[in-house]
Structure formats: C-alpha cells, structure tokens
Scaffold this motif. Sequence first.
Motif, PDB file in Angstrom:
ATOM      1  N   THR B 123      90.992  26.051  21.892  1.00 51.99           N
ATOM      2  CA  THR B 123      90.698  27.459  22.192  1.00 51.99           C
ATOM      3  C   THR B 123      89.431  27.330  22.607  1.00 51.99           C
ATOM      4  OG1 THR B 123      89.953  28.029  19.781  1.00 51.99           O
ATOM      5  CG2 THR B 123      92.018  28.350  20.471  1.00 51.99           C
ATOM      6  N   GLU B 124      88.732  28.669  23.096  1.00 52.84           N
ATOM      7  CA  GLU B 124      87.232  28.736  23.418  1.00 52.84           C
ATOM      8  C   GLU B 124      86.533  28.463  22.225  1.00 52.84           C
ATOM      9  OE1 GLU B 124      85.712  31.445  26.124  1.00 52.84           O
ATOM     10  OE2 GLU B 124      83.871  31.285  24.956  1.00 52.84           O
ATOM     11  N   ASN B 125      87.011  29.075  20.965  1.00 55.11           N
ATOM     12  CA  ASN B 125      86.257  28.998  19.975  1.00 55.11           C
ATOM     13  C   ASN B 125      86.124  27.636  19.428  1.00 55.11           C
ATOM     14  OD1 ASN B 125      84.612  30.219  17.638  1.00 55.11           O
ATOM     15  ND2 ASN B 125      86.572  29.428  16.232  1.00 55.11           N
ATOM     16  N   ASP B 126      87.281  26.639  19.286  1.00 52.38           N
ATOM     17  CA  ASP B 126      87.123  25.248  19.184  1.00 52.38           C
ATOM     18  C   ASP B 126      86.180  24.465  20.114  1.00 52.38           C
ATOM     19  OD1 ASP B 126      89.356  25.609  17.432  1.00 52.38           O
ATOM     20  OD2 ASP B 126      90.963  25.083  18.900  1.00 52.38           O
ATOM     21  N   ILE B 127      86.053  24.907  21.300  1.00 44.85           N
ATOM     22  CA  ILE B 127      85.270  24.393  22.264  1.00 44.85           C
ATOM     23  C   ILE B 127      83.876  24.486  21.426  1.00 44.85           C
ATOM     24  CG2 ILE B 127      84.268  24.260  24.540  1.00 44.85           C
ATOM     25  CD1 ILE B 127      87.140  24.711  25.642  1.00 44.85           C
ATOM     26  N   ARG B 128      83.355  25.756  21.406  1.00 48.09           N
ATOM     27  CA  ARG B 128      82.214  26.224  20.889  1.00 48.09           C
ATOM     28  C   ARG B 128      81.793  25.552  19.583  1.00 48.09           C
ATOM     29  NH1 ARG B 128      79.494  29.995  23.778  1.00 48.09           N
ATOM     30  NH2 ARG B 128      80.646  30.862  25.463  1.00 48.09           N
ATOM     31  N   VAL B 129      82.712  25.194  18.729  1.00 48.25           N
ATOM     32  CA  VAL B 129      82.596  24.743  17.396  1.00 48.25           C
ATOM     33  C   VAL B 129      82.231  23.440  17.833  1.00 48.25           C
ATOM     34  CG1 VAL B 129      83.458  23.905  15.369  1.00 48.25           C
ATOM     35  CG2 VAL B 129      83.704  26.472  16.018  1.00 48.25           C
ATOM     36  N   SER B 130      82.916  22.578  18.611  1.00 51.75           N
ATOM     37  CA  SER B 130      82.839  21.193  18.800  1.00 51.75           C
ATOM     38  C   SER B 130      81.380  20.967  19.337  1.00 51.75           C
ATOM     39  CB  SER B 130      83.785  20.712  19.679  1.00 51.75           C
ATOM     40  OG  SER B 130      83.477  20.941  21.075  1.00 51.75           O
ATOM     41  N   ILE B 131      80.704  21.838  20.211  1.00 55.94           N
ATOM     42  CA  ILE B 131      79.488  21.543  20.866  1.00 55.94           C
ATOM     43  C   ILE B 131      78.143  22.309  20.121  1.00 55.94           C
ATOM     44  CG2 ILE B 131      80.337  20.888  22.952  1.00 55.94           C
ATOM     45  CD1 ILE B 131      79.517  23.584  23.865  1.00 55.94           C
ATOM     46  N   ALA B 132      78.535  22.894  18.891  1.00 52.22           N
ATOM     47  CA  ALA B 132      77.584  23.695  18.397  1.00 52.22           C
ATOM     48  C   ALA B 132      76.256  22.848  17.784  1.00 52.22           C
ATOM     49  CB  ALA B 132      78.119  24.515  16.930  1.00 52.22           C
ATOM     50  N   GLY B 133      76.300  21.665  17.746  1.00 57.80           N
ATOM     51  CA  GLY B 133      75.502  20.630  17.303  1.00 57.80           C
ATOM     52  C   GLY B 133      74.756  19.876  18.393  1.00 57.80           C
ATOM     53  N   ASN B 134      75.298  20.450  19.663  1.00 57.97           N
ATOM     54  CA  ASN B 134      74.321  19.994  20.967  1.00 57.97           C
ATOM     55  C   ASN B 134      73.598  21.142  21.461  1.00 57.97           C
ATOM     56  OD1 ASN B 134      77.237  18.616  20.337  1.00 57.97           O
ATOM     57  ND2 ASN B 134      75.944  17.209  21.721  1.00 57.97           N
ATOM     58  N   ILE B 135      72.328  20.620  21.563  1.00 62.38           N
ATOM     59  CA  ILE B 135      71.317  21.756  22.371  1.00 62.38           C
ATOM     60  C   ILE B 135      71.352  21.436  23.589  1.00 62.38           C
ATOM     61  CG2 ILE B 135      68.921  22.586  22.221  1.00 62.38           C
ATOM     62  CD1 ILE B 135      69.047  22.153  19.156  1.00 62.38           C
ATOM     63  N   CYS B 136      71.517  22.721  24.452  1.00 61.38           N
ATOM     64  CA  CYS B 136      71.088  22.576  25.826  1.00 61.38           C
ATOM     65  C   CYS B 136      70.114  23.472  26.384  1.00 61.38           C
ATOM     66  CB  CYS B 136      72.390  22.694  26.643  1.00 61.38           C
ATOM     67  SG  CYS B 136      72.128  22.650  28.568  1.00 61.38           S
ATOM     68  N   ARG B 137      69.192  23.197  26.886  1.00 59.05           N
ATOM     69  CA  ARG B 137      67.807  23.991  27.267  1.00 59.05           C
ATOM     70  C   ARG B 137      67.871  24.439  28.614  1.00 59.05           C
ATOM     71  NH1 ARG B 137      65.623  25.819  22.576  1.00 59.05           N
ATOM     72  NH2 ARG B 137      67.945  26.393  22.704  1.00 59.05           N
ATOM     73  N   CYS B 138      68.976  24.126  29.331  1.00 61.23           N
ATOM     74  CA  CYS B 138      68.950  24.674  30.564  1.00 61.23           C
ATOM     75  C   CYS B 138      70.179  25.452  30.927  1.00 61.23           C
ATOM     76  CB  CYS B 138      69.292  23.450  31.605  1.00 61.23           C
ATOM     77  SG  CYS B 138      68.120  22.053  31.609  1.00 61.23           S
ATOM     78  N   THR B 139      71.241  25.216  30.744  1.00 60.06           N
ATOM     79  CA  THR B 139      72.307  25.685  31.196  1.00 60.06           C
ATOM     80  C   THR B 139      73.031  27.186  30.634  1.00 60.06           C
ATOM     81  OG1 THR B 139      74.269  24.948  29.757  1.00 60.06           O
ATOM     82  CG2 THR B 139      73.581  23.533  31.803  1.00 60.06           C
ATOM     83  N   GLY B 140      72.616  27.184  29.523  1.00 61.24           N
ATOM     84  CA  GLY B 140      73.165  28.802  28.674  1.00 61.24           C
ATOM     85  C   GLY B 140      74.461  28.360  28.261  1.00 61.24           C
ATOM     86  N   TYR B 141      75.059  27.218  28.470  1.00 58.31           N
ATOM     87  CA  TYR B 141      76.278  26.877  27.802  1.00 58.31           C
ATOM     88  C   TYR B 141      77.566  27.366  28.261  1.00 58.31           C
ATOM     89  CZ  TYR B 141      73.299  25.538  23.896  1.00 58.31           C
ATOM     90  OH  TYR B 141      72.104  25.204  22.968  1.00 58.31           O
ATOM     91  N   VAL B 142      77.549  28.407  29.185  1.00 61.10           N
ATOM     92  CA  VAL B 142      78.705  29.096  29.789  1.00 61.10           C
ATOM     93  C   VAL B 142      79.288  27.905  30.618  1.00 61.10           C
ATOM     94  CG1 VAL B 142      79.645  30.782  31.269  1.00 61.10           C
ATOM     95  CG2 VAL B 142      77.826  31.419  29.587  1.00 61.10           C
ATOM     96  N   GLN B 143      78.519  27.328  31.652  1.00 63.77           N
ATOM     97  CA  GLN B 143      79.244  26.420  32.236  1.00 63.77           C
ATOM     98  C   GLN B 143      79.610  25.192  31.704  1.00 63.77           C
ATOM     99  OE1 GLN B 143      76.184  28.030  32.830  1.00 63.77           O
ATOM    100  NE2 GLN B 143      75.434  27.393  34.813  1.00 63.77           N
ATOM    101  N   ILE B 144      79.110  24.763  30.586  1.00 69.01           N
ATOM    102  CA  ILE B 144      79.450  23.714  29.745  1.00 69.01           C
ATOM    103  C   ILE B 144      80.857  24.040  29.280  1.00 69.01           C
ATOM    104  CG2 ILE B 144      78.951  22.341  27.688  1.00 69.01           C
ATOM    105  CD1 ILE B 144      75.952  22.261  28.459  1.00 69.01           C
ATOM    106  N   VAL B 145      80.898  25.224  28.542  1.00 71.41           N
ATOM    107  CA  VAL B 145      82.165  25.542  27.819  1.00 71.41           C
ATOM    108  C   VAL B 145      83.408  25.554  29.119  1.00 71.41           C
ATOM    109  CG1 VAL B 145      83.618  27.170  26.819  1.00 71.41           C
ATOM    110  CG2 VAL B 145      81.181  26.707  26.008  1.00 71.41           C
TER     111      VAL B 145
END
Lengths: 323, 158
Positions: B123-145
């Motif tokens: 699920t989208e939540n599973d994806i967000r939990v899986s990368i919660a420990g990965n910081i991105c200073r550029c994208t804002g995460y939306v495109q990564i998810v």
Amino acid sequence: MKGYDYYKPDTIEEAMKMMSTLDGAEYIAGGTDVMVLIKKKALSPQNLISLRNISELSYIDTDNGLRIGSGVTHSRISESDFIKRHYSALFDAVSNIGSVQVRNVGTVGGNICNAAPSADTLCPFLVFDAVVLIAGQKGEYQLAIDDFLLGPNRVALAKGEIVKGINLPALGANSGSAYIKHTRRKAMELPIVGIAARIDIDAKGHPNDWKEAFRRIDDISDMLRLLEKERFVCNDARIAMGVVAPRPIRAKKAESALQGKVISEGLLDEIGRIAASESQPRDTLRGEAWYRREMVHVLTKRAVLMALERMIHADSSNNPKTS
Amino acid sequence: MKREIAFTLNNEEIAVEVEPNWTLLYLLREVLEMTGAKEGCGVGECGACTVIVDGNAISSCLYPVMEVEGKNVTTIEGLSKEDGTLHPLQQSFIENNGVQCGYCTSGMIMSAKALLDKNPDPTENDIRVSIAGNICRCTGYVQIVESIRKAAEKMKNT
Ligand SMILES: Cc1cc2nc3c(=O)[nH]c(=O)nc-3n(C[C@H](O)[C@H](O)[C@H](O)COP(=O)(O)OP(=O)(O)OC[C@H]3O[C@@H](n4cnc5c(N)ncnc54)[C@H](O)[C@@H]3O)c2cc1C
Ligand code: FES
Ligand code: FES
C-alpha cells in the motif's frame, strides 16, 4: 578511528568469560546505540563482544504469557501477530522505533540495557509487569523491570552480566493495552512524551457475549457511556510514562484511582489529571515541562481509551487498529 | 590486526581482509571502491548508506564489518543485469523523476527493493514506512513514492 577488536561468541557462557578476560570490553547487540556512541567518540572500547550470534538469546515463546530473548529485533517483534493482538502496547512501541533499518538490527535487550529516558519499550514493559532474566556470575536470576531501571542510561546490571530475556506474565481474559508515542513527525523521532496503559475489566455477572453489544458501537463516547451504564469495573490497571522523569515511571496514584472503579468518561479524565500530577517533566529543547504535563493528561486518557477499545475488539482480525 | 572474512556480495562469493573496527560502509566505499552506498550522516539517521543484508534493509554505516561473515549482501551495484539493463526500480526512478541530485537515491532504491522482495503488493502507507528512514532533501518524496508504486506494478505484471 581508534581500533578495537571484535569477538563473536556463540554462547552466553563464552561471552561472559571473554568479558572477564578482555580489557576495555563492551557488549554489542544490534549496535544501533553502541556504534553511534563510538562514532560520536562517547565510547572508545578496546574490544567489542558481539551478542548477535548467540542463538539462546533469540527466542519468542508465547505459551502462558510471553517470553522474549534479548537478542530479538524490533522488526521480529512487530511481525508477531500474537504480540500485536495480546501485548499491543509492545507492538505499538517496537513498530515505531526509528526506521526499518534501525528496527531490523536494534534489539529489545539493547533498548532496555541502554535505558534512555525515551526508550520506547520501557513503558510497555512497565505496564506488563515484565521481569528481566539476567545471566550473572552465580547463575541466572530475575529482576522486575521497575527495579532494573535505575536512571538515565543506568540499569541494575553488574559488570559482565547479560540480559537473557524479558518475561511477561499472562494477561487476564478481558485485557487491552496501548502505547502512545507523542512526536512532532511520524517517524525517526524520539518521543516528547510516551504513555502506555493496560487495563483489565471485571466481566463477572455479565453475559458471556457481553462484548457483542460493544462491538456494534463506533463512537468512543457511546462505548464509555455503555461501560458506565452496565457498571463495568476496572479489575487491574497499569499506566507508565516516559520522558517525564529521569527514567520511565509508573503513575501509581492514577492506577489506584482506576482500581475497582466503574469505568466512565469522568473517571478517565480524573486519571489523566492524576497522572499529570505524578509526572516530573523538565524543560528541554524538545518540549517544555508545562506542555509535557498537559500531554500526559490528554494522552493518559487516550491510551486508556485505546486499551479499552482493543480489549473489546480483542478477537477481531483488524485488532489492534493502528493509525 | 587484519582479519579475513568471507561473504556473498551481489551474488559473488568474496573473501577480504578487514580491520575489525571497520563498518560495512567503510569496506564497500573505501576498500572495494563501490561508491553506490553513500555516507550522509554516519550515525543511522539518513538512510543514504542503506544496503540489504540477508533480505533486510540496514544502515551500513552502523553495521560492524565483522558481522558480514557468511551473509548475503546486496548493494545498488548488484541490481542491474550484466548487459546493463536497469532494475525496474532504477528505471522507474528515472522515468518518474524520483531522482534529483541523486544523493539519497541508492539508499531509497535499496529500501524499496527490500520492501518489494517481501511484499510485492504494498500500500502507499507500506511504501512510506519503508522509506521513513531515508531522507531526501530535493524531491519532497512524492515522486519517490510514485516511482516505487509504479515499479511494483510493473514487476507484478512481468
Ligand atoms: C537512527 C536511530 C533512531 C533510533 N530511534 C529510536 C526510537 O525511536 N526509540 C528508541 O527507543 N530507540 C531508538 N534508537 C536507539 C536504539 O536503536 C535502540 O535503543 C535499540 O533497541 C538498541 O538496541 P541494539 O541491539 O542496537 O543495542 P546496542 O547498541 O547493541 O547496545 C545498547 C547497550 O546495551 C548493552 N546490551 C545490549 N544487549 C545486551 C544484553 N543482552 N545484555 C547486557 N547488555 C546488553 C550494550 O552493551 C550497550 O551498552 C534509535 C537509534 C538510531 C541510530
Ligand atoms: S550514513 Fe548511514 S544512515 Fe546516514
Ligand atoms: S534527490 Fe537529492 S537528496 Fe534525494
């Protein structure tokens, strides 16, 4: 980087023997506290003795209560359906520690031995009356978690002793629990306040299927009104608070104010107020004392409510509901 | 005092000499010159150094190299095929603008790979939990998810 040597014993006995012969030695489990301390030069061991390969530390045993080996990782605990359903407060705590990367290697043993005031498993262990199983020079002995915790990063372990595991007693038939970690962001944060609650209800004199009527209720205020109307009494309760004292503590006055009383909204509010008065928070960068005390009031009430909800939905497949 | 350890790195058995106080990240970057895993914070907070050990995403900056003995390690260098074809996650990050400066990218992709290996239908939540420990200073995460979600779909359909 100053050097250290690294040892990987297979048994507790071997690890303890190494500790008694090697100079400047420290135990390391997952290393998520130890390696950070080494990198920040707060710790400079000459030798690290790894507990990771000791198979007698990695059990989860679920008959008649719950026994967890100290080397079990947070990820493994959060994958246990049994723990999620029955020891929900512990599930809540471990599934929100750090990140996946931290949970995959960080262990419960490391969490309780490091004993940070913000360590997330400590409040749940306090509400489950956990007992710490310790391997010492003269054999194994047990210590209640309340006596094990001495202060910030201080526990009652003599040099060389190893925590073997944590034993949690069996729960009552009508029991529920929850842990709320109050943070500013959703992940990778230590709590500003952490509150755990466990409540057991006395269902004597109520029909066997008494939970059915409650399961049809969605609104939590309606649930509380029905509990009050039907005069359900709290049999036993535990409340523990983290980050509001040098070590996580029980709110014992709040617990006794619940004991033997009919559950009601007014009572829960009162419990929150009492717990807040028992907390001793300090002003820190992450939260001021007055704010922490306010949050203890609000979150204690909320944690008891969540525990009641889970008690009622204990057998349903989406229990506990997680946010 | 050097020690020899043997482990599997990107499906290849290797034996290397290490100092017992190295981290896995140090071995990868400074000795094996595999610079895909990055050092951001060095203390477990940013996820740039994420690699997979025995199926689990871990922070290699906190992982004692001596614990790698006998284990199976996968890094970003091990994802593409021998002919250079990229892994669906890598391709998806390119196509969906999951990469800007790129510093977080290898860690993000390794976290996502560990997730999809265990749970091909997250699920989208599973994806967000899986990368919660990965910081991105550029994208804002939306495109990564989005990149991870689309890669998961593609992988399911092939
Ligand atoms: C990025 C990051 C985020 C974090 N987030 C959180 C969080 O949200 N909540 C939280 O509570 N913690 C958090 N932590 C702290 C840490 O991950 C936990 O405390 C973890 O449970 C420690 O376990 P470990 O196995 O890694 O311990 P280690 O670092 O290996 O050991 C910790 C201490 O315990 C001792 N020890 C370990 N096992 C035993 C044993 N069996 N017997 C005797 N002594 C022992 C070690 O000697 C050491 O002193 C975080 C850490 C990092 C790096
Ligand atoms: S470099 Fe390892 S988590 Fe930041
Ligand atoms: S793309 Fe720059 S840090 Fe994520």
